[in-house]
Design an enzyme around this catalytic site. Structure first.
Site, PDB file in Angstrom:
ATOM      1  N   GLY A   1      19.320  33.016  63.484  1.00  3.24           N
ATOM      2  CA  GLY A   1      18.072  33.064  62.716  1.00  3.24           C
ATOM      3  C   GLY A   1      18.072  34.146  61.653  1.00  3.24           C
TER       4      GLY A   1
ATOM      5  N   LYS B   1      23.319  26.916  75.569  1.00  2.00           N
ATOM      6  CA  LYS B   1      23.846  28.179  75.007  1.00  2.00           C
ATOM      7  C   LYS B   1      24.928  28.806  75.896  1.00  2.00           C
ATOM      8  CE  LYS B   1      20.714  27.928  71.743  1.00  2.00           C
ATOM      9  NZ  LYS B   1      19.784  29.000  71.381  1.00  2.00           N
TER      10      LYS B   1
ATOM     11  N   GLY C   1      22.127  35.879  65.830  1.00  2.00           N
ATOM     12  CA  GLY C   1      22.077  35.928  64.377  1.00  2.00           C
ATOM     13  C   GLY C   1      21.890  34.587  63.714  1.00  2.00           C
TER      14      GLY C   1
ATOM     15  N   GLU D   1      17.168  42.800  65.577  1.00  2.00           N
ATOM     16  CA  GLU D   1      17.220  42.411  66.994  1.00  2.00           C
ATOM     17  C   GLU D   1      18.097  43.371  67.787  1.00  2.00           C
ATOM     18  OE1 GLU D   1      18.625  38.412  66.469  1.00  2.00           O
ATOM     19  OE2 GLU D   1      16.658  37.564  66.896  1.00  2.00           O
TER      20      GLU D   1
ATOM     21  N   ASP E   1      22.468  32.652  70.540  1.00  2.00           N
ATOM     22  CA  ASP E   1      23.145  31.422  70.105  1.00  2.00           C
ATOM     23  C   ASP E   1      24.224  31.000  71.100  1.00  2.00           C
ATOM     24  OD1 ASP E   1      21.860  30.976  67.478  1.00  2.00           O
ATOM     25  OD2 ASP E   1      22.630  32.987  67.130  1.00  2.00           O
TER      26      ASP E   1
ATOM     27  N   GLY F   1      16.206  35.456  72.138  1.00  2.00           N
ATOM     28  CA  GLY F   1      17.111  34.326  72.374  1.00  2.00           C
ATOM     29  C   GLY F   1      18.551  34.685  72.079  1.00  2.00           C
TER      30      GLY F   1
HETATM   31  O1  DER Z   1      18.876  34.748  65.282  1.00  2.00           O
HETATM   32  C1  DER Z   1      18.883  35.003  66.498  1.00  2.00           C
HETATM   33  O2  DER Z   1      19.555  35.929  66.982  1.00  2.00           O
HETATM   34  C2  DER Z   1      18.125  34.102  67.428  1.00  2.00           C
HETATM   35  O3  DER Z   1      17.591  34.826  68.505  1.00  2.00           O
HETATM   36  C3  DER Z   1      19.085  33.056  67.935  1.00  2.00           C
HETATM   37  O4  DER Z   1      20.142  33.732  68.507  1.00  2.00           O
HETATM   38  C4  DER Z   1      18.485  32.102  68.943  1.00  2.00           C
HETATM   39  O5  DER Z   1      17.768  31.191  68.225  1.00  2.00           O
HETATM   40  P1  DER Z   1      17.050  29.956  68.963  1.00  2.00           P
HETATM   41  O6  DER Z   1      16.219  30.567  70.056  1.00  2.00           O
HETATM   42  O7  DER Z   1      16.228  29.331  67.875  1.00  2.00           O
HETATM   43  O8  DER Z   1      18.137  29.053  69.494  1.00  2.00           O
END
Ligand code: DER
Length: 221
Positions: A96, A120, A94, A102, A83, A81
């Site tokens: 999460g 996003k 980041g 990642e 942000d 994913g």
């Molecule tokens: O921490 C991360 O990089 C996650 O992938 C974040 O960027 C996306 O989190 P979400 O899918 O819960 O919106």
């Protein structure tokens, strides 16, 4: 249908037998991991590596075969994913707290596929404070260096204590006015001693799969 889910399930269609698959982290990757598990249970033959303990635990619970990093030379496809995603495919990641692992997975993947819902998509990165992973040693000095880049760094807390990453580091969320040049800024940040990694993924995505509330799915190369 959930736009994060439809984007994730569309991205999993790119996963083929025999692949080494990188599992992302977060609520969008949650749907990708579940869909991969479903396909494994239907006979899909893959092996996975995870970008966080959370994702690794989920994969194990769901029966996705895992492989150790020292047994692989390359990852075929990583699905993760973001942000924020700007119009050039640059990412802020980041939220999460898993950005370091990642980014290692993304940088060592033949295909890095980003999955996101329409919220996003942004013109310019920077609305979301940029997560930066720093070592705990002399953290305040590293934070002072970050401030010189014209941002407002705040140590991320969890239950009133500093959040610790899977790597035993801190996350500092850095609020910038905007981030017009992600490639330049990521280099500037990573030259600061004490910085382990930052959440700018500049020009790393091969595909961006976006899910919309009206059910549409956009796949952008
Ligand atoms: O921490 C991360 O990089 C996650 O992938 C974040 O960027 C996306 O989190 P979400 O899918 O819960 O919106």
């Amino acid at each position: 249908m959930n736009p994060k889910r439809i984007a994730a399930e569309r991205a999993v269609e790119f996963v083929k037998d025999g692949m080494i698959v990188g599992l992302g982290t977060g609520s969008t990757s949650y749907w990708a991991i579940h869909r991969i598990a479903e396909k494994v249970n239907e006979g899909l033959e893959i092996k996975a590596v995870a970008s966080s303990r959370n994702s690794e635990d989920m994969a194990m619970q769901l029966g996705i075969p895992l492989i150790a990093f020292d047994e692989i030379d390359i990852i075929d496809i990583t699905i993760d994913g973001a942000d924020e995603v700007d119009r050039h495919g640059n990412l802020t990641k980041g939220g999460g707290g898993a950005l370091l692992r990642e980014k290692i997975l993304a940088a060592n993947s033949k295909q890095f596929i980003v999955i996101a819902d329409e919220t996003k998509r942004v013109e310019l990165l920077g609305k979301f404070p940029l997560p930066v992973e720093i070592v705990p040693f002399a953290a305040n000095l590293t934070i002072n260096q970050l401030k010189r880049l014209q941002c407002d760094p705040v140590i991320r807390l969890l239950n009133g204590k500093p959040f610790m990453t899977d790597n035993g580091n801190l996350i500092v969320d850095c609020k910038f006015e905007s981030i017009p040049d992600p490639e330049k800024l990521t280099k500037q940040i990573n030259t600061i001693p004490g910085v382990a990694e930052n959440g700018l993924f500049a020009q790393m995505a091969n595909k961006i799969v976006t899910g919309y509330n009206d059910g549409r799915i956009e796949v952008k190369e």
